[in-house]
Design a protein around this motif. Structure first.
Motif, mmCIF file in Angstrom:
data_model
loop_
_atom_site.group_PDB
_atom_site.id
_atom_site.type_symbol
_atom_site.label_atom_id
_atom_site.label_comp_id
_atom_site.label_asym_id
_atom_site.label_seq_id
_atom_site.Cartn_x
_atom_site.Cartn_y
_atom_site.Cartn_z
ATOM 1 N N ARG A 1 -5.755 -13.145 64.444
ATOM 2 C CA ARG A 1 -5.652 -11.444 63.899
ATOM 3 C C ARG A 1 -4.701 -10.832 64.850
ATOM 4 O O ARG A 1 -4.705 -9.955 64.415
ATOM 5 C CB ARG A 1 -7.096 -11.611 63.663
ATOM 6 C CG ARG A 1 -7.917 -12.436 63.048
ATOM 7 C CD ARG A 1 -10.047 -11.618 63.549
ATOM 8 N NE ARG A 1 -9.888 -11.753 61.862
ATOM 9 C CZ ARG A 1 -10.217 -10.350 61.093
ATOM 10 N NH1 ARG A 1 -9.840 -9.816 61.196
ATOM 11 N NH2 ARG A 1 -10.792 -11.154 59.293
ATOM 12 N N VAL A 2 -4.513 -11.128 65.882
ATOM 13 C CA VAL A 2 -3.455 -10.223 66.945
ATOM 14 C C VAL A 2 -2.092 -11.075 66.991
ATOM 15 O O VAL A 2 -1.765 -12.507 66.399
ATOM 16 C CB VAL A 2 -3.844 -10.007 68.101
ATOM 17 C CG1 VAL A 2 -5.464 -9.181 67.878
ATOM 18 C CG2 VAL A 2 -4.758 -11.701 68.582
ATOM 19 N N ILE A 3 -0.575 -10.496 67.711
ATOM 20 C CA ILE A 3 0.091 -11.456 68.233
ATOM 21 C C ILE A 3 0.124 -11.149 69.714
ATOM 22 O O ILE A 3 -0.315 -9.086 69.615
ATOM 23 C CB ILE A 3 1.551 -10.854 67.605
ATOM 24 C CG1 ILE A 3 1.137 -9.512 67.081
ATOM 25 C CG2 ILE A 3 1.479 -11.576 65.890
ATOM 26 C CD1 ILE A 3 3.232 -8.949 66.821
ATOM 27 N N ASN A 4 0.848 -11.616 70.309
ATOM 28 C CA ASN A 4 1.318 -11.063 71.446
ATOM 29 C C ASN A 4 2.407 -10.549 72.075
ATOM 30 O O ASN A 4 3.285 -10.733 71.080
ATOM 31 C CB ASN A 4 0.870 -12.233 71.801
ATOM 32 C CG ASN A 4 1.677 -13.385 72.436
ATOM 33 O OD1 ASN A 4 3.079 -13.455 71.962
ATOM 34 N ND2 ASN A 4 1.026 -14.544 72.657
ATOM 35 N N LYS B 1 -11.218 -0.737 72.979
ATOM 36 C CA LYS B 1 -11.812 -1.814 73.476
ATOM 37 C C LYS B 1 -9.750 -2.502 74.080
ATOM 38 O O LYS B 1 -10.241 -3.433 74.632
ATOM 39 C CB LYS B 1 -11.820 -3.158 73.114
ATOM 40 C CG LYS B 1 -13.828 -2.080 72.713
ATOM 41 C CD LYS B 1 -15.270 -2.590 72.637
ATOM 42 C CE LYS B 1 -15.876 -2.791 71.806
ATOM 43 N NZ LYS B 1 -15.388 -1.113 70.162
ATOM 44 N N ALA B 2 -8.914 -2.258 73.145
ATOM 45 C CA ALA B 2 -8.251 -2.960 73.517
ATOM 46 C C ALA B 2 -7.542 -2.501 75.126
ATOM 47 O O ALA B 2 -7.244 -1.671 75.231
ATOM 48 C CB ALA B 2 -6.541 -2.062 71.902
ATOM 49 N N THR B 3 -6.920 -4.497 75.297
ATOM 50 C CA THR B 3 -6.345 -4.434 76.973
ATOM 51 C C THR B 3 -5.054 -4.403 77.223
ATOM 52 O O THR B 3 -3.883 -3.576 78.284
ATOM 53 C CB THR B 3 -6.166 -5.435 77.658
ATOM 54 O OG1 THR B 3 -5.499 -7.009 76.617
ATOM 55 C CG2 THR B 3 -8.088 -5.866 77.744
ATOM 56 N N GLY B 4 -3.689 -4.327 75.966
ATOM 57 C CA GLY B 4 -2.487 -3.732 75.917
ATOM 58 C C GLY B 4 -1.880 -5.125 75.879
ATOM 59 O O GLY B 4 -0.407 -5.326 75.870
ATOM 60 N N GLN B 5 -2.475 -5.941 75.643
ATOM 61 C CA GLN B 5 -2.009 -7.545 75.494
ATOM 62 C C GLN B 5 -1.779 -8.072 74.163
ATOM 63 O O GLN B 5 -0.450 -9.189 73.668
ATOM 64 C CB GLN B 5 -1.747 -8.874 75.979
ATOM 65 C CG GLN B 5 -3.029 -8.556 77.860
ATOM 66 C CD GLN B 5 -1.965 -8.312 78.931
ATOM 67 O OE1 GLN B 5 -0.922 -8.722 78.589
ATOM 68 N NE2 GLN B 5 -1.724 -7.234 79.553
ATOM 69 N N ARG C 1 3.104 -2.472 74.701
ATOM 70 C CA ARG C 1 1.780 -2.023 74.620
ATOM 71 C C ARG C 1 1.146 -0.425 74.409
ATOM 72 O O ARG C 1 0.253 -0.667 74.187
ATOM 73 C CB ARG C 1 1.812 -1.900 76.703
ATOM 74 C CG ARG C 1 1.863 -3.190 77.067
ATOM 75 C CD ARG C 1 1.792 -3.500 79.303
ATOM 76 N NE ARG C 1 2.745 -4.794 79.403
ATOM 77 C CZ ARG C 1 2.206 -6.353 79.086
ATOM 78 N NH1 ARG C 1 1.323 -5.980 77.876
ATOM 79 N NH2 ARG C 1 2.897 -7.045 79.205
ATOM 80 N N LYS C 2 1.730 0.366 73.923
ATOM 81 C CA LYS C 2 1.128 2.207 74.433
ATOM 82 C C LYS C 2 0.653 1.411 72.962
ATOM 83 O O LYS C 2 -0.258 2.042 72.049
ATOM 84 C CB LYS C 2 2.432 2.232 74.123
ATOM 85 C CG LYS C 2 2.454 3.684 75.689
ATOM 86 C CD LYS C 2 3.488 4.908 75.752
ATOM 87 C CE LYS C 2 4.015 4.734 76.807
ATOM 88 N NZ LYS C 2 4.998 5.716 77.072
ATOM 89 N N GLY D 1 -2.232 -6.323 63.023
ATOM 90 C CA GLY D 1 -1.502 -6.126 62.511
ATOM 91 C C GLY D 1 -1.734 -4.188 61.468
ATOM 92 O O GLY D 1 -0.093 -4.516 61.283
ATOM 93 N N LYS D 2 -2.566 -4.190 61.947
ATOM 94 C CA LYS D 2 -2.271 -2.278 61.679
ATOM 95 C C LYS D 2 -1.471 -1.755 62.954
ATOM 96 O O LYS D 2 -0.649 -1.134 62.098
ATOM 97 C CB LYS D 2 -3.912 -1.750 61.907
ATOM 98 C CG LYS D 2 -3.599 0.051 61.138
ATOM 99 C CD LYS D 2 -5.430 0.298 61.817
ATOM 100 C CE LYS D 2 -5.883 0.136 63.175
ATOM 101 N NZ LYS D 2 -5.389 1.329 64.316
ATOM 102 N N ASN D 3 -1.798 -2.110 63.741
ATOM 103 C CA ASN D 3 -0.630 -1.530 65.217
ATOM 104 C C ASN D 3 0.404 -1.691 64.684
ATOM 105 O O ASN D 3 2.016 -0.844 65.335
ATOM 106 C CB ASN D 3 -0.515 -1.344 66.207
ATOM 107 C CG ASN D 3 -2.274 -0.820 66.475
ATOM 108 O OD1 ASN D 3 -2.769 0.525 65.754
ATOM 109 N ND2 ASN D 3 -3.117 -1.263 67.686
ATOM 110 N N TRP D 4 1.082 -2.956 64.377
ATOM 111 C CA TRP D 4 2.567 -3.713 64.085
ATOM 112 C C TRP D 4 2.964 -2.263 63.035
ATOM 113 O O TRP D 4 4.187 -2.277 62.974
ATOM 114 C CB TRP D 4 2.288 -4.785 63.515
ATOM 115 C CG TRP D 4 3.150 -5.733 63.352
ATOM 116 C CD1 TRP D 4 3.380 -5.710 62.312
ATOM 117 C CD2 TRP D 4 5.178 -5.448 64.040
ATOM 118 N NE1 TRP D 4 4.680 -6.247 61.260
ATOM 119 C CE2 TRP D 4 5.795 -6.355 62.474
ATOM 120 C CE3 TRP D 4 5.234 -5.618 65.199
ATOM 121 C CZ2 TRP D 4 7.091 -6.458 63.013
ATOM 122 C CZ3 TRP D 4 6.024 -6.076 65.111
ATOM 123 C CH2 TRP D 4 7.349 -6.547 64.454
#
Length: 176
Positions: A68-71, A24-28, A15-16, A32-35
């Motif tokens: 474009r995102v992963i959970n 705008k991110a919810t943490g859910q 989440r962090k 790819g950049k944050n990964w």
């Protein structure tokens, strides 16, 4: 699998990193950049067995085709994919445990953040105690700005000359 306390701290790390740099991110969901940042900051990438290219390939493999995102579940699958590469000498389960320990409880690191310098002319220009005239009126004794009341010309309708400091003291000076 890892213990429930470790999984909770793993999810907290997810989440962090998921909200890092995105207001705008919810943490859910994690992009790819944050990964890639998570893998770099938590030392999952070592430059030899796991590179940044491997991290990007694994991200593309676990996410949906058009996503474009992963959970969080896809995040765990991605860690399972990278674990045998990072820890070649361990079994699949032990490698996943070890990679979870690398990530669990970690936060994004702010590296290379520029600090403001106050040297030479900048220090002199920002020292409010040396201000004179109308600029001095915009700050209190501690150097903190007064806000709108310091910027705005507030009309004094008391009958005294504008900016007269001893307004209202005439009666105290003149004895009747």
């Amino acid at each position: 699998m890892a213990g429930s306390a470790e999984m909770a701290s793993l999810e907290e790390s997810f989440r962090k990193f998921a909200i890092y740099g995105d207001t705008k991110a919810t943490g859910q969901e994690m992009n790819g950049k944050n990964w890639a940042k998570l893998c770099k900051d938590c030392k999952v990438t070592d430059g030899k067995s796991v590179t940044s290219t491997d991290v990007d390939i694994v991200f593309s493999k676990v996410k949906g085709k058009t996503a474009r995102v992963i959970n969080y579940e896809e995040f765990k699958k991605a860690l399972e994919e990278l674990a045998p590469r990072r820890f070649k000498d361990k079994s699949k389960e032990e490698a996943f445990e070890a990679i979870c320990q690398l990530v669990a409880g970690k936060e994004p690191i702010n590296v290379g953040v520029t600090k403001a310098k106050t040297v030479g002319a900048v220090e002199r220009l920002t020292d409010t105690s040396k201000y004179t005239g109308s600029h001095k009126e915009r700050f209190d004794e501690s150097g903190k700005g007064k806000g709108k009341s310091g910027r705005e010309n507030i009309v004094d309708t008391s009958g005294y000359v504008s900016a007269y400091k001893n307004a209202g003291t005439y009666d105290a000076k003149v004895k009747k």
